[in-house]
Design a protein around this motif. Structure first.
Motif, mmCIF file in Angstrom:
data_model
loop_
_atom_site.group_PDB
_atom_site.id
_atom_site.type_symbol
_atom_site.label_atom_id
_atom_site.label_comp_id
_atom_site.label_asym_id
_atom_site.label_seq_id
_atom_site.Cartn_x
_atom_site.Cartn_y
_atom_site.Cartn_z
ATOM 1 N N ALA A 1 0.836 -1.212 0.000
ATOM 2 C CA ALA A 1 0.000 0.000 0.000
ATOM 3 C C ALA A 1 0.866 1.256 0.000
ATOM 4 O O ALA A 1 0.577 2.233 -0.712
ATOM 5 C CB ALA A 1 -0.951 -0.009 1.191
ATOM 6 N N ALA A 2 1.931 1.252 0.786
ATOM 7 C CA ALA A 2 2.828 2.412 0.836
ATOM 8 C C ALA A 2 3.520 2.612 -0.506
ATOM 9 O O ALA A 2 3.608 3.741 -1.009
ATOM 10 C CB ALA A 2 3.852 2.235 1.956
ATOM 11 N N ALA A 3 4.007 1.524 -1.096
ATOM 12 C CA ALA A 3 4.673 1.618 -2.407
ATOM 13 C C ALA A 3 3.684 2.056 -3.480
ATOM 14 O O ALA A 3 3.990 2.914 -4.308
ATOM 15 C CB ALA A 3 5.298 0.275 -2.778
ATOM 16 N N GLU A 4 2.500 1.476 -3.456
ATOM 17 C CA GLU A 4 1.484 1.800 -4.463
ATOM 18 C C GLU A 4 1.109 3.279 -4.413
ATOM 19 O O GLU A 4 0.995 3.932 -5.460
ATOM 20 C CB GLU A 4 0.250 0.929 -4.245
ATOM 21 C CG GLU A 4 -0.821 1.099 -5.289
ATOM 22 C CD GLU A 4 -1.959 0.126 -5.072
ATOM 23 O OE1 GLU A 4 -2.427 -0.413 -6.084
ATOM 24 O OE2 GLU A 4 -2.386 -0.097 -3.919
ATOM 25 N N LYS A 5 0.950 3.814 -3.228
ATOM 26 C CA LYS A 5 0.621 5.236 -3.090
ATOM 27 C C LYS A 5 1.708 6.103 -3.727
ATOM 28 O O LYS A 5 1.417 7.095 -4.394
ATOM 29 C CB LYS A 5 0.445 5.589 -1.611
ATOM 30 C CG LYS A 5 0.048 7.018 -1.370
ATOM 31 C CD LYS A 5 -0.185 7.288 0.100
ATOM 32 C CE LYS A 5 -0.563 8.744 0.303
ATOM 33 N NZ LYS A 5 -0.740 9.058 1.722
ATOM 34 N N HIS A 6 2.959 5.722 -3.528
ATOM 35 C CA HIS A 6 4.076 6.475 -4.103
ATOM 36 C C HIS A 6 4.163 6.291 -5.622
ATOM 37 O O HIS A 6 4.487 7.233 -6.347
ATOM 38 C CB HIS A 6 5.388 6.048 -3.457
ATOM 39 C CG HIS A 6 6.583 6.730 -4.027
ATOM 40 N ND1 HIS A 6 6.874 8.044 -3.771
ATOM 41 C CD2 HIS A 6 7.547 6.284 -4.870
ATOM 42 C CE1 HIS A 6 7.978 8.387 -4.421
ATOM 43 N NE2 HIS A 6 8.407 7.333 -5.104
ATOM 44 N N LEU A 7 3.866 5.090 -6.107
ATOM 45 C CA LEU A 7 4.051 4.777 -7.519
ATOM 46 C C LEU A 7 2.855 5.142 -8.400
ATOM 47 O O LEU A 7 2.993 5.256 -9.618
ATOM 48 C CB LEU A 7 4.376 3.293 -7.690
ATOM 49 C CG LEU A 7 5.711 2.851 -7.089
ATOM 50 C CD1 LEU A 7 5.810 1.325 -7.077
ATOM 51 C CD2 LEU A 7 6.875 3.467 -7.850
ATOM 52 N N GLU A 8 1.687 5.329 -7.814
ATOM 53 C CA GLU A 8 0.489 5.619 -8.605
ATOM 54 C C GLU A 8 0.628 6.842 -9.517
ATOM 55 O O GLU A 8 0.221 6.783 -10.677
ATOM 56 C CB GLU A 8 -0.742 5.759 -7.707
ATOM 57 C CG GLU A 8 -1.359 4.435 -7.323
ATOM 58 C CD GLU A 8 -1.870 3.614 -8.502
ATOM 59 O OE1 GLU A 8 -2.299 4.186 -9.525
ATOM 60 O OE2 GLU A 8 -1.828 2.383 -8.403
ATOM 61 N N PRO A 9 1.182 7.973 -9.057
ATOM 62 C CA PRO A 9 1.330 9.114 -9.979
ATOM 63 C C PRO A 9 2.203 8.766 -11.194
ATOM 64 O O PRO A 9 1.909 9.199 -12.314
ATOM 65 C CB PRO A 9 1.979 10.201 -9.117
ATOM 66 C CG PRO A 9 1.585 9.855 -7.721
ATOM 67 C CD PRO A 9 1.558 8.347 -7.685
ATOM 68 N N LEU A 10 3.241 7.994 -10.985
ATOM 69 C CA LEU A 10 4.087 7.558 -12.092
ATOM 70 C C LEU A 10 3.290 6.666 -13.038
ATOM 71 O O LEU A 10 3.334 6.832 -14.260
ATOM 72 C CB LEU A 10 5.325 6.822 -11.565
ATOM 73 C CG LEU A 10 6.271 6.227 -12.599
ATOM 74 C CD1 LEU A 10 6.866 7.315 -13.493
ATOM 75 C CD2 LEU A 10 7.370 5.441 -11.900
ATOM 76 N N ALA A 11 2.522 5.729 -12.484
ATOM 77 C CA ALA A 11 1.721 4.817 -13.289
ATOM 78 C C ALA A 11 0.612 5.555 -14.042
ATOM 79 O O ALA A 11 0.173 5.089 -15.094
ATOM 80 C CB ALA A 11 1.133 3.723 -12.410
ATOM 81 N N ALA A 12 0.179 6.693 -13.528
ATOM 82 C CA ALA A 12 -0.834 7.491 -14.228
ATOM 83 C C ALA A 12 -0.246 8.205 -15.448
ATOM 84 O O ALA A 12 -0.972 8.518 -16.390
ATOM 85 C CB ALA A 12 -1.450 8.507 -13.266
ATOM 86 N N ARG A 13 1.068 8.445 -15.430
ATOM 87 C CA ARG A 13 1.735 9.149 -16.533
ATOM 88 C C ARG A 13 2.242 8.221 -17.625
ATOM 89 O O ARG A 13 2.441 8.645 -18.752
ATOM 90 C CB ARG A 13 2.929 9.953 -16.009
ATOM 91 C CG ARG A 13 2.584 11.120 -15.131
ATOM 92 C CD ARG A 13 3.790 12.028 -14.890
ATOM 93 N NE ARG A 13 4.977 11.358 -14.418
ATOM 94 C CZ ARG A 13 5.292 11.161 -13.142
ATOM 95 N NH1 ARG A 13 4.466 11.551 -12.199
ATOM 96 N NH2 ARG A 13 6.427 10.562 -12.814
ATOM 97 N N ARG A 14 2.513 6.973 -17.270
ATOM 98 C CA ARG A 14 3.136 6.050 -18.226
ATOM 99 C C ARG A 14 2.802 4.617 -17.833
ATOM 100 O O ARG A 14 2.423 4.359 -16.694
ATOM 101 C CB ARG A 14 4.642 6.253 -18.263
ATOM 102 C CG ARG A 14 5.303 6.009 -16.913
ATOM 103 C CD ARG A 14 6.808 6.023 -16.957
ATOM 104 N NE ARG A 14 7.272 5.011 -17.861
ATOM 105 C CZ ARG A 14 8.340 5.168 -18.643
ATOM 106 N NH1 ARG A 14 9.045 6.257 -18.603
ATOM 107 N NH2 ARG A 14 8.717 4.206 -19.474
#
Length: 136
Positions: A89-102
């Protein structure tokens, strides 16, 4: 333990905030209350080459972040599940903005080390292998 290793595809090197991800994972692991501070290590490294996905038209744009934890054996299933859930959950919260861009995939996997074939040494204070310096 844990030893937390983050591997990521080289095409994410410019966009992935690795230091912040390491801070988040390290502090989350310590906050779980199940790991010794002296035993928690969090490292990251880019892969030297990668292929992600099964579509040739996707090209080199697909990225991937792999988070591997190695922990000492013997924790109950519900504790291992809580470790996986909270760190993911902690990693996903951090990585979600990146995953939204690419296009980016991410995964967290936990394994337990085998004490019959694992050896530990070093001089980190508090660790079982730490030996105080000799008075000379």
């Amino acid at each position: 333990m844990p030893h937390i290793i983050v591997e990521y595809t080289p095409n994410l090197a410019e966009e992935l905030d690795v230091d912040t991800l390491l801070d988040i994972l390290h502090e989350t692991a310590l906050g779980l209350g199940v790991f010794p501070r002296w035993g928690t290590r969090t490292l990251a490294m880019p892969a030297t080459a990668a292929r992600v996905g099964d579509r040739p038209e996707a090209g080199p744009d697909n990225g991937h972040v792999q988070i591997r934890l190695t922990i000492a054996p013997g924790r109950p299933e519900e504790v291992r599940g809580r470790i996986a859930d909270e760190l993911f959950a902690a990693a996903e919260k951090h990585l979600e903005p990146l995953a939204a861009r690419r296009p980016v995939g991410f995964q967290l996997t936990i394994t337990e080390f085998d004490p019959t074939v694992t050896r530990t040494g070093g001089s980190i204070a508090g660790s079982p292998s730490h030996r105080p310096p000799l008075d000379v």
